[in-house]
Enzyme design. Structure first.
Site, PDB file in Angstrom:
ATOM      1  N   LYS A 266       3.799   1.566  -3.580  1.00  0.00           N
ATOM      2  CA  LYS A 266       2.944   0.394  -3.776  1.00  0.00           C
ATOM      3  C   LYS A 266       3.896  -0.793  -3.930  1.00  0.00           C
ATOM      4  O   LYS A 266       4.290  -1.135  -5.048  1.00  0.00           O
ATOM      5  CB  LYS A 266       2.112   0.545  -5.055  1.00  0.00           C
ATOM      6  CG  LYS A 266       1.036   1.616  -5.009  1.00  0.00           C
ATOM      7  CD  LYS A 266       0.328   1.681  -6.366  1.00  0.00           C
ATOM      8  CE  LYS A 266      -0.782   2.707  -6.357  1.00  0.00           C
ATOM      9  NZ  LYS A 266      -1.360   2.893  -7.720  1.00  0.00           N
TER      10      LYS A 266
ATOM     11  N   ASP B 110       5.413   3.748  -8.014  1.00  0.00           N
ATOM     12  CA  ASP B 110       4.489   2.690  -8.436  1.00  0.00           C
ATOM     13  C   ASP B 110       5.344   1.518  -8.954  1.00  0.00           C
ATOM     14  O   ASP B 110       5.752   0.659  -8.185  1.00  0.00           O
ATOM     15  CB  ASP B 110       3.559   3.274  -9.501  1.00  0.00           C
ATOM     16  CG  ASP B 110       2.491   2.317  -9.968  1.00  0.00           C
ATOM     17  OD1 ASP B 110       2.169   1.379  -9.218  1.00  0.00           O
ATOM     18  OD2 ASP B 110       1.960   2.490 -11.075  1.00  0.00           O
TER      19      ASP B 110
HETATM   20  P1  IMP Z   1       6.311   4.729 -11.727  1.00  0.00           P
HETATM   21  O1  IMP Z   1       7.273   5.306 -12.713  1.00  0.00           O
HETATM   22  O2  IMP Z   1       5.661   3.471 -12.239  1.00  0.00           O
HETATM   23  O3  IMP Z   1       6.896   4.541 -10.358  1.00  0.00           O
HETATM   24  O4  IMP Z   1       5.087   5.729 -11.660  1.00  0.00           O
HETATM   25  C1  IMP Z   1       5.152   6.911 -11.007  1.00  0.00           C
HETATM   26  C2  IMP Z   1       4.076   7.856 -11.500  1.00  0.00           C
HETATM   27  O5  IMP Z   1       2.862   7.200 -11.893  1.00  0.00           O
HETATM   28  C3  IMP Z   1       3.691   8.798 -10.381  1.00  0.00           C
HETATM   29  O6  IMP Z   1       4.545   9.921 -10.312  1.00  0.00           O
HETATM   30  C4  IMP Z   1       2.255   9.140 -10.713  1.00  0.00           C
HETATM   31  O7  IMP Z   1       2.209  10.263 -11.589  1.00  0.00           O
HETATM   32  C5  IMP Z   1       1.725   7.936 -11.447  1.00  0.00           C
HETATM   33  N1  IMP Z   1       0.896   7.069 -10.566  1.00  0.00           N
HETATM   34  C6  IMP Z   1       1.170   5.794 -10.196  1.00  0.00           C
HETATM   35  N2  IMP Z   1       0.217   5.298  -9.392  1.00  0.00           N
HETATM   36  C7  IMP Z   1      -0.695   6.300  -9.229  1.00  0.00           C
HETATM   37  C8  IMP Z   1      -1.940   6.397  -8.473  1.00  0.00           C
HETATM   38  O8  IMP Z   1      -2.406   5.471  -7.783  1.00  0.00           O
HETATM   39  N3  IMP Z   1      -2.588   7.589  -8.551  1.00  0.00           N
HETATM   40  C9  IMP Z   1      -2.117   8.644  -9.283  1.00  0.00           C
HETATM   41  N4  IMP Z   1      -0.966   8.599  -9.987  1.00  0.00           N
HETATM   42  C10 IMP Z   1      -0.270   7.425  -9.969  1.00  0.00           C
END
Ligand code: IMP
Ligand code: MG
Length: 178
Positions: free
Chosen positions: A134, A106
């Site tokens: 994303k 994300d």
């Molecule tokens: P990041 O550290 O911002 O890349 O977030 C990663 C984590 O956020 C993932 O492993 C998910 O647990 C959670 N996450 C981010 N977007 C979503 C989504 O659209 N649906 C469900 N979980 C999400």
């Protein structure tokens, strides 16, 4: 397929199982080519990656190992605000080819924080295979070598991904209804 409710939110069908299967076969084929003879260690990040990791691993035809870790973050421990450590990582990674398997990138913060910790264990190489990215939400310099789907910046559930603990067992991907 119809809309579903999880907690207080309504989700609609987004990516069906047939499309998921096609992309996973393609990602697995690329890994089979790139890692032939390297006996990679697939490292799934719990909880979200377990469904994707299982399907991806079943599609690998080369010699490969699999293990899983949970990441724990401690706020305020370092200047960056977060230190992430792997719980349950007992394998010796020295000289190994590691493929991190994630459900979704994300902002990229989780992996951006985890990668230096992994490098301390002196692997031969580290690559990321993620079910989803994303691109418009990305805030950190994290690049996935393998990605099944690039999606818009909206919340999704199913295929291992949860909304507040629920929805991981839905076989297909659903997206938040407008
Ligand atoms: P990041 O550290 O911002 O890349 O977030 C990663 C984590 O956020 C993932 O492993 C998910 O647990 C959670 N996450 C981010 N977007 C979503 C989504 O659209 N649906 C469900 N979980 C999400
Ligand atoms: Mg989650």
């Amino acid at each position: 397929m119809t809309e579903i409710q999880i907690h207080d939110k309504v989700f609609v069908p987004f990516i069906d199982k047939a499309r998921i299967d096609v992309r996973i076969a393609a990602v697995a084929a690329a890994i089979n080519t790139d890692y032939a003879g390297k006996r990679p260690l697939i490292l799934g990040i719990l909880n979200g990656s377990f469904v994707f990791a299982a399907d991806l691993f079943r599609n690998l035809t080369i010699e490969a190992e699999i293990s899983f870790v949970k990441l724990a973050s401690y706020k305020g421990v370092s200047s960056s605000g977060n230190v992430i450590t792997a719980i349950g990582l007992e394998e010796n990674l020295n000289g190994r080819h590691i493929i991190i398997v994630e459900d979704i990138i994300d902002t990229g913060k989780t992996l951006h924080t985890f990668l230096p910790d992994l490098q301390l264990r002196q692997p031969a190489s580290v690559a990321i295979a993620t079910f989803l990215t994303k691109p418009s939400a990305l805030k950190y310099d994290v690049k996935a070598a393998y990605c099944a789907f690039e999606i818009e910046n909206k919340f999704v559930v199913g295929y291992g991904l949860d909304y507040d603990g629920l929805g991981r067992n839905i076989p297909e991907l659903y997206i938040l209804k407008d």
